[in-house]
Motif scaffolding. Sequence first.
Motif, PDB file in Angstrom:
ATOM      1  N   ARG A   1      -4.602   8.482   1.705  1.00 44.31           N
ATOM      2  CA  ARG A   1      -2.874   8.696   2.514  1.00 44.31           C
ATOM      3  C   ARG A   1      -2.736   8.223   3.304  1.00 44.31           C
ATOM      4  O   ARG A   1      -3.731   8.554   4.255  1.00 44.31           O
ATOM      5  CB  ARG A   1      -2.376   9.983   1.563  1.00 44.31           C
ATOM      6  CG  ARG A   1      -2.967  10.867  -0.058  1.00 44.31           C
ATOM      7  CD  ARG A   1      -1.889   9.859  -1.060  1.00 44.31           C
ATOM      8  NE  ARG A   1      -1.788  10.435  -2.117  1.00 44.31           N
ATOM      9  CZ  ARG A   1      -3.115   9.396  -2.985  1.00 44.31           C
ATOM     10  NH1 ARG A   1      -3.715   8.504  -2.684  1.00 44.31           N
ATOM     11  NH2 ARG A   1      -3.118  10.498  -4.055  1.00 44.31           N
TER      12      ARG A   1
ATOM     13  N   PHE B   1       0.608  -1.442  -0.487  1.00 44.33           N
ATOM     14  CA  PHE B   1       0.163  -0.120   0.374  1.00 44.33           C
ATOM     15  C   PHE B   1       0.989   1.441   0.078  1.00 44.33           C
ATOM     16  O   PHE B   1       0.364   2.127  -0.053  1.00 44.33           O
ATOM     17  CB  PHE B   1      -0.878  -0.517   1.279  1.00 44.33           C
ATOM     18  CG  PHE B   1      -1.424  -0.323   0.931  1.00 44.33           C
ATOM     19  CD1 PHE B   1      -3.788   0.151   1.030  1.00 44.33           C
ATOM     20  CD2 PHE B   1      -2.219  -2.496   0.589  1.00 44.33           C
ATOM     21  CE1 PHE B   1      -4.837  -0.773   0.274  1.00 44.33           C
ATOM     22  CE2 PHE B   1      -3.372  -2.184   0.840  1.00 44.33           C
ATOM     23  CZ  PHE B   1      -4.912  -1.737   1.011  1.00 44.33           C
ATOM     24  N   ALA B   2       1.881   1.300   1.062  1.00 46.01           N
ATOM     25  CA  ALA B   2       3.281   2.488   1.231  1.00 46.01           C
ATOM     26  C   ALA B   2       3.635   2.579  -0.377  1.00 46.01           C
ATOM     27  O   ALA B   2       3.574   3.733  -0.956  1.00 46.01           O
ATOM     28  CB  ALA B   2       3.721   2.323   1.494  1.00 46.01           C
TER      29      ALA B   2
ATOM     30  N   THR C   1      -6.435   5.185  -3.586  1.00 49.66           N
ATOM     31  CA  THR C   1      -4.909   5.938  -3.670  1.00 49.66           C
ATOM     32  C   THR C   1      -5.839   6.765  -4.657  1.00 49.66           C
ATOM     33  O   THR C   1      -5.604   7.866  -4.995  1.00 49.66           O
ATOM     34  CB  THR C   1      -3.544   5.380  -4.489  1.00 49.66           C
ATOM     35  OG1 THR C   1      -4.040   4.397  -4.849  1.00 49.66           O
ATOM     36  CG2 THR C   1      -3.214   4.488  -3.494  1.00 49.66           C
TER      37      THR C   1
ATOM     38  N   SER D   1      -6.421  -1.514  -3.112  1.00 48.43           N
ATOM     39  CA  SER D   1      -5.712  -0.031  -2.772  1.00 48.43           C
ATOM     40  C   SER D   1      -5.636   0.672  -4.640  1.00 48.43           C
ATOM     41  O   SER D   1      -5.179   1.991  -4.413  1.00 48.43           O
ATOM     42  CB  SER D   1      -3.657  -0.513  -3.364  1.00 48.43           C
ATOM     43  OG  SER D   1      -3.590  -1.477  -3.886  1.00 48.43           O
TER      44      SER D   1
ATOM     45  N   VAL E   1       1.445   7.546  -7.081  1.00 48.77           N
ATOM     46  CA  VAL E   1       0.298   7.751  -7.439  1.00 48.77           C
ATOM     47  C   VAL E   1       0.347   8.049  -8.886  1.00 48.77           C
ATOM     48  O   VAL E   1      -0.569   7.658  -9.825  1.00 48.77           O
ATOM     49  CB  VAL E   1      -0.091   8.307  -6.076  1.00 48.77           C
ATOM     50  CG1 VAL E   1      -1.815   9.133  -7.012  1.00 48.77           C
ATOM     51  CG2 VAL E   1      -0.349   7.553  -4.976  1.00 48.77           C
TER      52      VAL E   1
ATOM     53  N   GLU F   1       1.907   1.593  -3.572  1.00 53.55           N
ATOM     54  CA  GLU F   1       1.009   2.304  -4.187  1.00 53.55           C
ATOM     55  C   GLU F   1       1.186   3.763  -3.682  1.00 53.55           C
ATOM     56  O   GLU F   1       1.223   5.031  -5.175  1.00 53.55           O
ATOM     57  CB  GLU F   1      -0.262   2.031  -3.744  1.00 53.55           C
ATOM     58  CG  GLU F   1      -0.099   0.213  -4.320  1.00 53.55           C
ATOM     59  CD  GLU F   1      -0.352   0.189  -5.830  1.00 53.55           C
ATOM     60  OE1 GLU F   1      -1.378   0.787  -6.148  1.00 53.55           O
ATOM     61  OE2 GLU F   1       0.447  -0.593  -6.514  1.00 53.55           O
ATOM     62  N   GLU F   2       0.717   4.049  -2.658  1.00 52.67           N
ATOM     63  CA  GLU F   2       1.019   6.204  -2.151  1.00 52.67           C
ATOM     64  C   GLU F   2       1.979   6.369  -3.118  1.00 52.67           C
ATOM     65  O   GLU F   2       1.681   7.454  -3.324  1.00 52.67           O
ATOM     66  CB  GLU F   2       0.520   6.058  -1.555  1.00 52.67           C
ATOM     67  CG  GLU F   2       1.146   7.688  -1.071  1.00 52.67           C
ATOM     68  CD  GLU F   2       0.712   7.669   0.732  1.00 52.67           C
ATOM     69  OE1 GLU F   2       0.467   8.646   2.075  1.00 52.67           O
ATOM     70  OE2 GLU F   2       0.662   6.507   1.704  1.00 52.67           O
TER      71      GLU F   2
ATOM     72  N   LEU G   1      -4.487   5.216   4.654  1.00 53.98           N
ATOM     73  CA  LEU G   1      -3.655   4.108   3.754  1.00 53.98           C
ATOM     74  C   LEU G   1      -3.390   2.858   4.799  1.00 53.98           C
ATOM     75  O   LEU G   1      -3.676   1.801   4.296  1.00 53.98           O
ATOM     76  CB  LEU G   1      -3.139   4.554   2.993  1.00 53.98           C
ATOM     77  CG  LEU G   1      -2.769   3.584   1.852  1.00 53.98           C
ATOM     78  CD1 LEU G   1      -3.844   3.328   1.164  1.00 53.98           C
ATOM     79  CD2 LEU G   1      -1.718   4.337   0.880  1.00 53.98           C
TER      80      LEU G   1
END
Length: 185
Positions: free
Chosen positions: A164, A86-87, A159, A155, A93, A89-90, A168
């Motif tokens: 965020r 997930f991080a 995003t 995810s 973006v 993906e952030e 997230l």
Amino acid sequence: MNELILEAAARVLAEGGPASFNTNRVAERAGISVGSLYQYYPNKAALLFRLYEQESSDTLGQLAGRLLNPSRPPRERLFEAVRTFFASEEIEVPLRDALSLSRVYYRESPEFEAVRERGIDLVDRFLASALPDAEGAPDRRFAAELCVTVLGSVSETLTQRGIRGPELLRWADACSEMLCRNVGL
């Protein structure tokens, strides 16, 4: 030269999205002729796929280091891997959103499916090590595909909605908990 092209392509795609992405812009940004670019990538679709493949490989490498680390309990490995995913993906973006929109150019290719299969194989290996007594590889394979599909979809949705930071991570932990219950961790 190839890295220069990929860096330029990532910037062009992240800045303007797929609608304004073309080989002429990438060549210009890279400071090379379009003919030189075509020596590496025969068309826009090949270049977009290579960006997707590179980004996916980087992420899979990070996840493998977490999921396949036998020094930690399986549940902790899964939580850490999901948070890492997930991080990642952030962080990317704009590029990820643009690559997602660009899939129309390469999603029907066997190479695209092969990248997805690498992710499923990674989760399947994790599940095999975490649950060695679980019976039925087909069920484990389904669980691996479920994990990849759920995490990718959730995810991407989050995003795109602009979720965020701590929120997230809250979602990452909720997904981890749900997946742990589903696979029996």
